[in-house]
Enzyme design. Structure first.
Site, PDB file in Angstrom:
ATOM      1  N   LYS A 153      53.179  -3.854  68.117  1.00  0.00           N
ATOM      2  CA  LYS A 153      52.693  -3.642  66.757  1.00  0.00           C
ATOM      3  C   LYS A 153      53.780  -4.046  65.771  1.00  0.00           C
ATOM      4  O   LYS A 153      54.927  -3.583  65.864  1.00  0.00           O
ATOM      5  CB  LYS A 153      52.319  -2.174  66.547  1.00  0.00           C
ATOM      6  N   LYS A 250      35.781  -3.470  69.360  1.00  0.00           N
ATOM      7  CA  LYS A 250      36.068  -2.046  69.481  1.00  0.00           C
ATOM      8  C   LYS A 250      34.728  -1.308  69.560  1.00  0.00           C
ATOM      9  O   LYS A 250      33.891  -1.436  68.667  1.00  0.00           O
ATOM     10  CB  LYS A 250      36.867  -1.544  68.287  1.00  0.00           C
TER      11      LYS A 250
END
Length: 337
Positions: A153, A250
């Protein structure tokens, strides 16, 4: 068909940070659907980015609980259409849809991947996510969890330097997720530097609605770019195909396995790569994602690995990335309490 909803707070092993938020706990909602002595489980987590709380989801489901209990359950797809007609959020629909699929498989006595006609002999390896932190903490997380693929990230002022330092300590494949924090110019500039450092692809570097910027990136980036925040629901797939190399689906955002299966099919028709990603969630949600992996190019289903303690049994993932499927049918989920 009986329906129950319950809130859990999942403790994380470490503080988890991305470009826009940090947290040490994750609230999640578990739905159970029971029919003919079998119970299916589904999950959806709270999400401040989409203004979703566990209470808001529970209120949605409780408001139509009598209709759910009177619904004549046949197939998950029919149940999903019913839920959509009730105007529920995709997050709430996801939890119910996952429970319906798990229940359906358990009623048939087969795992979902088998019902869908796919084989688990070959599937992609999940990455393990390293959240934004100091270099020392990021390295410590990697040493604590040796893994063949890491999702890093990013979204700081020193992103390339971070990756360069991490590369000095592992030969693992890197994937970069900037969570909308970069500009098109930053992405194009960073891409060749990151490619030299063993980065496989970039995930959602630009803001979700920056389509002109993504068009520029697609013409100039030397790394593939995968859509996440830009790909929410089924109708987004076709637009993303013009601006990204692939999509990250997702389940919570699209509304569960039912639409995800259609999104996978559409993406393959359009010739773009397909990934399914997770939230920081329990084994309930991860086990549902695992049923899809024979159909995927990439997968990010490490959510339960990030937890200090879990609330369910189901699919397990070995340190080398191998997935161990349970003998229980459906998604193979069973709550621990």
């Amino acid at each position: 068909m009986q329906v129950q909803v319950k809130k859990y707070t999942l403790p994380l092993k470490h503080t988890f940070s991305i470009s826009r938020e940090s947290h040490d706990f994750q609230d999640t909602m578990i739905v159970s659907l029971t029919l003919d002595g079998k119970t299916g489980y589904g999950e959806a987590t709270s999400n401040p980015y989409y203004n979703i709380t566990t209470q808001s989801m529970m209120d949605e489901i409780n408001a139509i609980s009598s209709e759910i209990e009177n619904f004549e359950f046949t197939k998950p797809e029919v149940f999903h259409a019913f839920l959509v007609s009730k105007g529920l959020s995709n997050f709430a629909i996801c939890a119910l849809d996952l429970a319906a699929h798990d229940l359906y498989g358990k009623l048939l006595g087969k795992p979902l991947y088998e019902i869908w006609g796919t084989s688990i002999e070959k599937y992609p390896t999940t990455n393990y996510t390293i959240g934004i932190a100091s270099i020392d903490i990021m390295l410590a997380k990697m040493q604590e969890m040796p893994w063949p693929i890491y999702k890093i990230k990013l979204g700081t002022s020193d992103d390339v330097a971070i990756v360069r330092e991490l590369r000095n300590h592992t030969d693992a494949i890197f994937r970069i997720d900037a969570n909308c924090a970069w500009t098109a110019q930053e992405t194009i500039h960073n891409a060749p530097l990151l490619k030299e450092l063993g980065v496989e692809f970039l995930e959602q570097p630009l803001k979700a609605d920056d389509w002109s910027g993504m068009e520029e990136v697609m013409h100039h980036s030397v790394l593939p770019v995968i859509a996440d925040e830009s790909c929410i629901v089924e109708s987004d797939v076709e637009k993303c195909a013009l601006h990204f190399s692939g999509i990250n689906i997702k389940l919570t955002k699209c509304g569960g396995l039912t639409p995800a299966l259609r999104m996978i099919k559409k993406a393959k028709e359009l010739g773009i790569s397909v990934m399914v990603g997770c939230m920081t969630e329990s084994t309930v949600g991860i086990s549902a994602i695992a049923q899809l992996i024979p159909q995927l190019d990439y997968v990010d289903m490490d959510g339960a690995l990030l937890l200090k303690s879990d609330i369910a049994t189901g699919v397990q993932i070995d340190p080398d990335g191998k997935v161990i499927f349970p003998k229980l049918a459906g998604s193979g989920v069973q709550l621990l309490d």
